[in-house]
Design an enzyme around this catalytic site. Structure first.
Site, mmCIF file in Angstrom:
data_model
loop_
_atom_site.group_PDB
_atom_site.id
_atom_site.type_symbol
_atom_site.label_atom_id
_atom_site.label_comp_id
_atom_site.label_asym_id
_atom_site.label_seq_id
_atom_site.Cartn_x
_atom_site.Cartn_y
_atom_site.Cartn_z
ATOM 1 N N ASP A 136 5.105 -2.116 -7.150
ATOM 2 C CA ASP A 136 6.327 -1.335 -7.359
ATOM 3 C C ASP A 136 6.263 -0.549 -8.674
ATOM 4 O OD1 ASP A 136 8.815 -0.394 -6.734
ATOM 5 O OD2 ASP A 136 9.896 -2.213 -7.297
ATOM 6 N N ASN A 168 11.484 1.337 3.671
ATOM 7 C CA ASN A 168 10.963 2.568 3.051
ATOM 8 C C ASN A 168 11.024 3.772 4.001
ATOM 9 O OD1 ASN A 168 8.424 0.818 1.096
ATOM 10 N ND2 ASN A 168 10.434 1.545 0.448
ATOM 11 N N TRP A 169 11.198 3.516 5.318
ATOM 12 C CA TRP A 169 11.369 4.636 6.260
ATOM 13 C C TRP A 169 12.631 5.421 5.928
ATOM 14 C CZ3 TRP A 169 7.367 6.156 8.938
ATOM 15 C CH2 TRP A 169 6.456 5.245 9.465
ATOM 16 N N ARG A 208 8.930 5.590 -10.875
ATOM 17 C CA ARG A 208 9.317 5.605 -12.299
ATOM 18 C C ARG A 208 8.155 6.034 -13.186
ATOM 19 N NH1 ARG A 208 11.476 -0.225 -11.991
ATOM 20 N NH2 ARG A 208 10.602 0.016 -9.906
ATOM 21 N N THR A 241 9.625 -1.732 5.910
ATOM 22 C CA THR A 241 10.469 -1.200 6.993
ATOM 23 C C THR A 241 11.566 -0.317 6.396
ATOM 24 O OG1 THR A 241 10.078 -3.253 8.206
ATOM 25 C CG2 THR A 241 11.911 -1.888 8.957
#
Ligand code: IPE
Ligand code: IPE
Ligand code: MG
Length: 246
Positions: A21, A69-70, A25, A67
């Site tokens: 992750d 992130n779609w 940023r 999932t």
């Protein structure tokens, strides 16, 4: 840089899973578009997979696309899928050089066609490698995986392949995408977020968690080794008392 001397090669997790992750940023900090962060994250994947193999890790699972992130802006989703295609195609040679086998978990059928075919090709072309297995979690979420497992299980019960009264944890586990993969002893999340974001909920029952503020594109094999050393200094009790496991 070599593996540090205080690294205990006798106590290395067999399976490490990483929530990669902080790409967005990182890009923002560098005055660039989010996609630039994702592209830069590929270097981290290279370094970390090499470092994991050097450390003797057997399975490295990388959460690359969830999932949920779609639901990101269409342009970012498309750029991520394109990056996936080029990365998988470009990295197969390196995987073979490092004796790494590629595998994938998630709702792979939901990926674009060219993504599925590159993935299948790379999985096939690395299938005889005997070193580490790198598992990409793509269009993956744990709740999706569990619901999917329940569906398949019910179909098997209905058709008489499975007796419902016999269902236990081991049988249930066999219906998950990770059926041939041991549970991760260590789960790492970068970028300072302290949550699981729908990742390996069943498999993480007794995982150790390691959180670092480092953003994924800055994460390198040395940081992975630091996480493993931290893991080595923990006492895993599995519900028992400290005295029982000494
Ligand atoms: C992780 O980085 C990559 C994916 C989820 C695909 P992010 O894109 O989530 O980066 P941040 O969290 O916005 O910084
Ligand atoms: C988790 O990161 C998924 C991946 C790393 C692929 P996100 O950036 O999507 O997680 P949230 O939304 O911050 O929980
Ligand atoms: Mg994020």
């Amino acid at each position: 840089m070599p593996i540090p001397s205080h690294f205990n090669s006798e106590n290395v997790p067999e399976h490490i899973a990483i929530i990669m992750d902080g790409n967005g940023r990182w890009a923002k900090q560098n005055g660039k578009a989010r996609v630039f962060g994702h592209k830069s994250g590929v270097k981290s994947v290279r370094s970390v997979s090499e470092g994991a193999a050097e450390a003797g890790v057997k399975f490295l699972t990388l959460y690359a696309f969830s999932t949920e992130n779609w639901n990101r802006p269409k342009a970012e989703v498309m750029a991520l899928m394109q990056l996936l295609v080029t990365t998988i195609a470009g990295e197969t040679k390196t995987l073979n050089k490092n004796n790494i086998r590629l595998a994938a978990i998630g709702d792979l059928a939901s990926l674009p066609g060219n993504c599925q075919s590159e993935l299948e090709k790379a999985i096939k072309n690395t299938s005889t490698n005997t070193g580490m297995t790198m598992v990409l979690a793509l269009s993956y979420s744990s709740r999706w995986e569990i619901v999917n497992a329940v569906k398949s299980l019910l179909i098997d019960v209905k058709s008489g392949i499975l007796d419902a009264t016999n269902i236990d944890e081991a049988i249930f586990n066999n219906y998950l995408c990770t059926k041939n993969i041991p549970d991760p002893e260590l789960i790492i999340r970068t970028s300072g977020e302290h949550r699981v974001s729908n990742f390996l909920l069943w498999q993480a029952a007794y995982s150790e968690f390691y959180f670092t503020d480092i953003l994924w594109p800055d994460f390198r094999k040395e940081n992975l080794w630091d996480a493993i050393i931290d893991f080595q200094n923990r006492e895993r009790r599995f519900g028992k008392t400290s005295e029982q496991i000494k």
